[in-house]
Motif scaffolding. Structure first.
Motif, PDB file in Angstrom:
ATOM      1  N   LEU A  15       0.837  -1.192   0.000  1.00 27.34           N
ATOM      2  CA  LEU A  15       0.000   0.000   0.000  1.00 27.34           C
ATOM      3  C   LEU A  15       0.874   1.245   0.000  1.00 27.34           C
ATOM      4  O   LEU A  15       1.796   1.359   0.808  1.00 27.34           O
ATOM      5  N   THR A  16       0.607   2.170  -0.901  1.00 24.22           N
ATOM      6  CA  THR A  16       1.383   3.409  -0.899  1.00 24.22           C
ATOM      7  C   THR A  16       0.830   4.355   0.163  1.00 24.22           C
ATOM      8  O   THR A  16      -0.354   4.284   0.521  1.00 24.22           O
ATOM      9  N   SER A  17       1.680   5.243   0.628  1.00 25.18           N
ATOM     10  CA  SER A  17       1.221   6.203   1.639  1.00 25.18           C
ATOM     11  C   SER A  17       0.161   7.129   1.047  1.00 25.18           C
ATOM     12  O   SER A  17      -0.722   7.593   1.760  1.00 25.18           O
ATOM     13  N   MET A  18       0.233   7.383  -0.268  1.00 20.56           N
ATOM     14  CA  MET A  18      -0.768   8.248  -0.908  1.00 20.56           C
ATOM     15  C   MET A  18      -2.151   7.573  -0.894  1.00 20.56           C
ATOM     16  O   MET A  18      -3.154   8.216  -0.596  1.00 20.56           O
ATOM     17  N   GLU A  19      -2.189   6.264  -1.176  1.00 20.67           N
ATOM     18  CA  GLU A  19      -3.458   5.539  -1.139  1.00 20.67           C
ATOM     19  C   GLU A  19      -4.044   5.558   0.275  1.00 20.67           C
ATOM     20  O   GLU A  19      -5.238   5.792   0.458  1.00 20.67           O
ATOM     21  N   LEU A  20      -3.185   5.305   1.246  1.00 17.83           N
ATOM     22  CA  LEU A  20      -3.635   5.296   2.630  1.00 17.83           C
ATOM     23  C   LEU A  20      -4.106   6.682   3.058  1.00 17.83           C
ATOM     24  O   LEU A  20      -5.163   6.827   3.679  1.00 17.83           O
ATOM     25  N   ASP A  21      -3.346   7.697   2.713  1.00 18.88           N
ATOM     26  CA  ASP A  21      -3.706   9.066   3.067  1.00 18.88           C
ATOM     27  C   ASP A  21      -5.054   9.442   2.474  1.00 18.88           C
ATOM     28  O   ASP A  21      -5.903  10.018   3.161  1.00 18.88           O
ATOM     29  N   GLN A  22      -5.269   9.112   1.215  1.00 16.15           N
ATOM     30  CA  GLN A  22      -6.543   9.436   0.571  1.00 16.15           C
ATOM     31  C   GLN A  22      -7.707   8.735   1.270  1.00 16.15           C
ATOM     32  O   GLN A  22      -8.762   9.327   1.474  1.00 16.15           O
ATOM     33  N   ALA A  23      -7.500   7.476   1.648  1.00 10.53           N
ATOM     34  CA  ALA A  23      -8.564   6.720   2.304  1.00 10.53           C
ATOM     35  C   ALA A  23      -8.881   7.287   3.682  1.00 10.53           C
ATOM     36  O   ALA A  23     -10.050   7.502   4.024  1.00 10.53           O
ATOM     37  N   VAL A  24      -7.852   7.541   4.486  1.00  7.77           N
ATOM     38  CA  VAL A  24      -8.081   8.063   5.835  1.00  7.77           C
ATOM     39  C   VAL A  24      -8.682   9.467   5.763  1.00  7.77           C
ATOM     40  O   VAL A  24      -9.616   9.800   6.498  1.00  7.77           O
ATOM     41  N   HIS A  25      -8.167  10.279   4.860  1.00 10.31           N
ATOM     42  CA  HIS A  25      -8.696  11.633   4.664  1.00 10.31           C
ATOM     43  C   HIS A  25     -10.190  11.566   4.331  1.00 10.31           C
ATOM     44  O   HIS A  25     -11.004  12.296   4.904  1.00 10.31           O
ATOM     45  N   TYR A  26     -10.544  10.678   3.433  1.00  7.45           N
ATOM     46  CA  TYR A  26     -11.945  10.521   3.026  1.00  7.45           C
ATOM     47  C   TYR A  26     -12.818  10.071   4.202  1.00  7.45           C
ATOM     48  O   TYR A  26     -13.872  10.645   4.467  1.00  7.45           O
ATOM     49  N   VAL A  27     -12.372   9.039   4.918  1.00  9.37           N
ATOM     50  CA  VAL A  27     -13.159   8.511   6.037  1.00  9.37           C
ATOM     51  C   VAL A  27     -13.308   9.553   7.139  1.00  9.37           C
ATOM     52  O   VAL A  27     -14.404   9.761   7.662  1.00  9.37           O
ATOM     53  N   PHE A  28     -12.223  10.225   7.494  1.00 13.22           N
ATOM     54  CA  PHE A  28     -12.302  11.235   8.556  1.00 13.22           C
ATOM     55  C   PHE A  28     -13.250  12.369   8.169  1.00 13.22           C
ATOM     56  O   PHE A  28     -14.046  12.826   8.977  1.00 13.22           O
ATOM     57  N   ASN A  29     -13.171  12.832   6.924  1.00 12.54           N
ATOM     58  CA  ASN A  29     -14.050  13.920   6.503  1.00 12.54           C
ATOM     59  C   ASN A  29     -15.501  13.476   6.386  1.00 12.54           C
ATOM     60  O   ASN A  29     -16.406  14.282   6.567  1.00 12.54           O
ATOM     61  N   ALA A  30     -15.728  12.201   6.096  1.00 12.69           N
ATOM     62  CA  ALA A  30     -17.092  11.694   5.962  1.00 12.69           C
ATOM     63  C   ALA A  30     -17.721  11.346   7.309  1.00 12.69           C
ATOM     64  O   ALA A  30     -18.925  11.117   7.381  1.00 12.69           O
ATOM     65  N   THR A  31     -16.940  11.315   8.360  1.00 14.13           N
ATOM     66  CA  THR A  31     -17.436  10.954   9.685  1.00 14.13           C
ATOM     67  C   THR A  31     -17.678  12.239  10.484  1.00 14.13           C
ATOM     68  O   THR A  31     -16.744  12.880  10.947  1.00 14.13           O
ATOM     69  N   GLU A  32     -18.937  12.589  10.614  1.00  8.91           N
ATOM     70  CA  GLU A  32     -19.312  13.881  11.198  1.00  8.91           C
ATOM     71  C   GLU A  32     -18.631  14.170  12.532  1.00  8.91           C
ATOM     72  O   GLU A  32     -18.063  15.236  12.741  1.00  8.91           O
ATOM     73  N   VAL A  33     -18.659  13.213  13.424  1.00 12.81           N
ATOM     74  CA  VAL A  33     -18.185  13.445  14.790  1.00 12.81           C
ATOM     75  C   VAL A  33     -16.694  13.796  14.824  1.00 12.81           C
ATOM     76  O   VAL A  33     -16.244  14.516  15.717  1.00 12.81           O
ATOM     77  N   LEU A  34     -15.904  13.322  13.877  1.00 10.82           N
ATOM     78  CA  LEU A  34     -14.478  13.641  13.859  1.00 10.82           C
ATOM     79  C   LEU A  34     -14.219  15.076  13.401  1.00 10.82           C
ATOM     80  O   LEU A  34     -13.128  15.596  13.558  1.00 10.82           O
ATOM     81  N   ASN A  35     -15.212  15.710  12.842  1.00 12.24           N
ATOM     82  CA  ASN A  35     -15.098  17.086  12.374  1.00 12.24           C
ATOM     83  C   ASN A  35     -15.576  18.106  13.397  1.00 12.24           C
ATOM     84  O   ASN A  35     -15.623  19.294  13.123  1.00 12.24           O
ATOM     85  N   TRP A  36     -15.948  17.645  14.557  1.00 12.63           N
ATOM     86  CA  TRP A  36     -16.414  18.550  15.597  1.00 12.63           C
ATOM     87  C   TRP A  36     -15.250  19.281  16.242  1.00 12.63           C
ATOM     88  O   TRP A  36     -14.120  18.800  16.260  1.00 12.63           O
ATOM     89  N   VAL A  37     -15.551  20.436  16.782  1.00 12.46           N
ATOM     90  CA  VAL A  37     -14.594  21.193  17.583  1.00 12.46           C
ATOM     91  C   VAL A  37     -15.307  21.641  18.855  1.00 12.46           C
ATOM     92  O   VAL A  37     -16.532  21.678  18.913  1.00 12.46           O
ATOM     93  N   ASP A  83       3.727   7.217   8.992  1.00  9.99           N
ATOM     94  CA  ASP A  83       5.171   6.971   9.075  1.00  9.99           C
ATOM     95  C   ASP A  83       5.520   6.032   7.922  1.00  9.99           C
ATOM     96  O   ASP A  83       5.414   4.817   8.033  1.00  9.99           O
ATOM     97  N   GLU A  84       5.910   6.624   6.786  1.00 13.75           N
ATOM     98  CA  GLU A  84       6.149   5.846   5.573  1.00 13.75           C
ATOM     99  C   GLU A  84       7.292   4.851   5.737  1.00 13.75           C
ATOM    100  O   GLU A  84       7.224   3.736   5.225  1.00 13.75           O
ATOM    101  N   GLY A  85       8.348   5.232   6.442  1.00 11.62           N
ATOM    102  CA  GLY A  85       9.509   4.364   6.609  1.00 11.62           C
ATOM    103  C   GLY A  85       9.201   3.081   7.344  1.00 11.62           C
ATOM    104  O   GLY A  85       9.744   2.024   7.027  1.00 11.62           O
ATOM    105  N   ASN A  86       8.310   3.142   8.324  1.00  7.45           N
ATOM    106  CA  ASN A  86       7.959   1.969   9.115  1.00  7.45           C
ATOM    107  C   ASN A  86       6.609   1.361   8.731  1.00  7.45           C
ATOM    108  O   ASN A  86       6.135   0.453   9.404  1.00  7.45           O
ATOM    109  N   HIS A  87       5.986   1.902   7.686  1.00  4.96           N
ATOM    110  CA  HIS A  87       4.666   1.433   7.235  1.00  4.96           C
ATOM    111  C   HIS A  87       3.696   1.371   8.408  1.00  4.96           C
ATOM    112  O   HIS A  87       3.093   0.358   8.710  1.00  4.96           O
ATOM    113  N   ARG A  88       3.571   2.519   9.049  1.00  2.00           N
ATOM    114  CA  ARG A  88       2.765   2.614  10.270  1.00  2.00           C
ATOM    115  C   ARG A  88       1.943   3.895  10.212  1.00  2.00           C
ATOM    116  O   ARG A  88       2.420   4.935   9.768  1.00  2.00           O
ATOM    117  N   ILE A  89       0.721   3.803  10.661  1.00  2.00           N
ATOM    118  CA  ILE A  89      -0.121   4.987  10.754  1.00  2.00           C
ATOM    119  C   ILE A  89      -0.512   5.185  12.214  1.00  2.00           C
ATOM    120  O   ILE A  89      -0.869   4.231  12.905  1.00  2.00           O
TER     121      ILE A  89
END
Length: 167
Positions: A15-37, A83-89
């Motif tokens: 998995l590339t970090s770009m693919e992972l970033d796009q997926a997490v970005h999408y899920v976080f933005n689509a999940t209302e409660v994570l967008n609260w302040v 963390d791209e070097g360690n394949h860890r999020i």
């Protein structure tokens, strides 16, 4: 007290970090409660959805271990670091909007987007409608929903450090 929940997950080397970033970005933005302040209204602090309908950037440029979300300065209640070097999020999410049971659902949503290339149909359920649920149905329905998730690997491990603390 400020209770942030930190956890990290290793991801597949294919998995590339770009693919992972796009997926997490999408899920976080689509999940209302994570967008609260948290905002201050007079002498009280309240949760606000003012940032929900905009595109938010949850990705941190620095590792999240030993960091904290500054909820009293209108920071979003969730962050992630790849963390791209360690394949860890790494994830840092405030306990106001996240708990241990939510972990499986969050990872399942990310997996659906990144591995299966599915678009999420996240059921949007406003907080006010949750209050109307009867307690017995809410508990049983919630437990059933957690148990129905496809990732059935439930591994218990002794943590070297507290999962969250009251820094």
């Amino acid at each position: 007290k400020n209770y942030d929940i930190y956890f990290a997950v290793n991801y597949d080397h294919s998995l590339t970090s770009m693919e992972l970033d796009q997926a997490v970005h999408y899920v976080f933005n689509a999940t209302e409660v994570l967008n609260w302040v948290v905002i201050q209204t007079g002498s009280r602090y309240v949760l606000s959805t003012q940032h929900y309908h905009s595109e938010n950037d949850f990705r941190s440029a620095t590792p999240l271990r030993n960091m904290r979300i500054d909820i009293f300065n209108e920071q979003l209640l969730a962050k992630y670091y790849i963390d791209e070097g360690n394949h860890r999020i790494e994830f840092l999410i405030h306990h106001l909007v996240f708990d241990g049971d939510s972990l499986y659902e969050l990872l399942d949503k990310i997996e659906k987007v990144v591995v299966r290339k599915e678009k999420l149909s996240i059921e949007e359920q406003k907080y006010e409608s949750l209050i109307a649920l009867s307690p017995s149905n809410e508990v049983n329905g919630y437990r059933d929903a957690i148990e129905s998730l496809p990732n059935r690997r439930r591994v218990s491990v002794q943590l070297a450090e507290p999962f969250y603390d009251n820094r």
